[in-house]
Design a protein around this motif. Sequence first.
Motif, mmCIF file in Angstrom:
data_model
loop_
_atom_site.group_PDB
_atom_site.id
_atom_site.type_symbol
_atom_site.label_atom_id
_atom_site.label_comp_id
_atom_site.label_asym_id
_atom_site.label_seq_id
_atom_site.Cartn_x
_atom_site.Cartn_y
_atom_site.Cartn_z
ATOM 1 N N ALA A 15 0.757 -1.315 -0.078
ATOM 2 C CA ALA A 15 -0.001 -0.018 -0.126
ATOM 3 C C ALA A 15 0.790 1.268 -0.108
ATOM 4 C CB ALA A 15 -0.906 -0.007 1.321
ATOM 5 N N GLU A 16 1.794 1.199 0.780
ATOM 6 C CA GLU A 16 2.926 2.489 0.831
ATOM 7 C C GLU A 16 3.446 2.554 -0.432
ATOM 8 O OE1 GLU A 16 3.753 4.477 3.089
ATOM 9 O OE2 GLU A 16 3.121 3.541 4.913
ATOM 10 N N ALA A 17 3.917 1.605 -0.969
ATOM 11 C CA ALA A 17 4.562 1.795 -2.422
ATOM 12 C C ALA A 17 3.476 2.211 -3.690
ATOM 13 C CB ALA A 17 5.000 0.004 -2.906
ATOM 14 N N GLU A 18 2.337 1.674 -3.457
ATOM 15 C CA GLU A 18 1.377 2.126 -4.620
ATOM 16 C C GLU A 18 0.978 3.661 -4.277
ATOM 17 O OE1 GLU A 18 -0.022 0.781 -6.980
ATOM 18 O OE2 GLU A 18 1.530 -0.814 -6.826
ATOM 19 N N ALA A 19 0.794 4.013 -3.197
ATOM 20 C CA ALA A 19 0.648 5.292 -2.818
ATOM 21 C C ALA A 19 1.933 6.186 -3.325
ATOM 22 C CB ALA A 19 0.285 5.630 -1.427
ATOM 23 N N LEU A 20 3.043 5.882 -3.049
ATOM 24 C CA LEU A 20 4.178 6.695 -3.388
ATOM 25 C C LEU A 20 4.444 6.533 -4.848
ATOM 26 C CD1 LEU A 20 6.237 8.391 -2.345
ATOM 27 C CD2 LEU A 20 7.765 6.519 -1.929
ATOM 28 N N LEU A 21 4.092 5.383 -5.402
ATOM 29 C CA LEU A 21 4.194 5.491 -7.089
ATOM 30 C C LEU A 21 3.136 6.612 -7.558
ATOM 31 C CD1 LEU A 21 4.176 1.821 -7.655
ATOM 32 C CD2 LEU A 21 6.092 3.247 -8.233
ATOM 33 N N GLU A 22 2.001 6.584 -7.029
ATOM 34 C CA GLU A 22 1.098 7.575 -7.568
ATOM 35 C C GLU A 22 1.567 9.006 -7.301
ATOM 36 O OE1 GLU A 22 -2.981 7.365 -6.103
ATOM 37 O OE2 GLU A 22 -2.948 5.140 -6.593
ATOM 38 N N ARG A 23 1.990 9.339 -6.128
ATOM 39 C CA ARG A 23 2.622 10.718 -5.978
ATOM 40 C C ARG A 23 3.875 10.898 -6.823
ATOM 41 N NH1 ARG A 23 3.976 11.041 0.227
ATOM 42 N NH2 ARG A 23 4.178 13.365 -0.443
ATOM 43 N N ILE A 24 4.692 10.068 -7.186
ATOM 44 C CA ILE A 24 5.611 10.243 -7.922
ATOM 45 C C ILE A 24 5.333 10.454 -9.435
ATOM 46 C CG2 ILE A 24 7.672 9.037 -9.267
ATOM 47 C CD1 ILE A 24 8.008 7.636 -6.639
#
Length: 196
Positions: A15-24
């Motif tokens: 979940a952390e990865a998905e959220a950060l990928l969206e922010r990137i």
Amino acid sequence: MGAPRIADHDPAWAAEAEALLERIRAATTGLPGSDAFVLDHIGSTSVPGLAAKPIVDLQLLAAELPSAAPLSAAIAPLGLARAQGSRPDSPGVHADIPRPQTDPDPALHAKLLFHRAEGPGGPEVILHVRRADSPFAAFVLAFRDWLRSDPDHRARYETVKRDLADRFAGTADYDDYTRAKSAFIAEAQRDMGWPG
């Protein structure tokens, strides 16, 4: 970055990865070539059930390696800054070490590496920026999927990682741990039949 520490798998990593990928993705919109950027969660934290260093590895693929300064400025608000490595010869910081049976052209293995320390913003993160035609980029995705495909692969890799973390527990960084995993990764490459 200190000595390696292996943690039991945490489902929150995905979940952390998905959220950060969206922010990137949002932060890099408008950079040259950004419409073709491909973003993925890679590394051990991307494999359900696999113990890992609690560092979320992400990969950004671009048709051409982006210019460092504009990319750095775009993702700095996310806490990501250029990584320099623990040592002058830290593996995988400025270039990937070519996998056997792949094109050794240095241009294909050049990369940018960004880091975010663990803190209130979330877990420690490493962002690997590579060309879309990087053989190493293709390998990390194939290796991730191979580990996801079979619990025996995951169990063997976890045993290796835990043993090496114990062996290198007193070190100042995890460069030697990273290098020591190469025997398992070479064996995995053969078992995977990669490149095929």
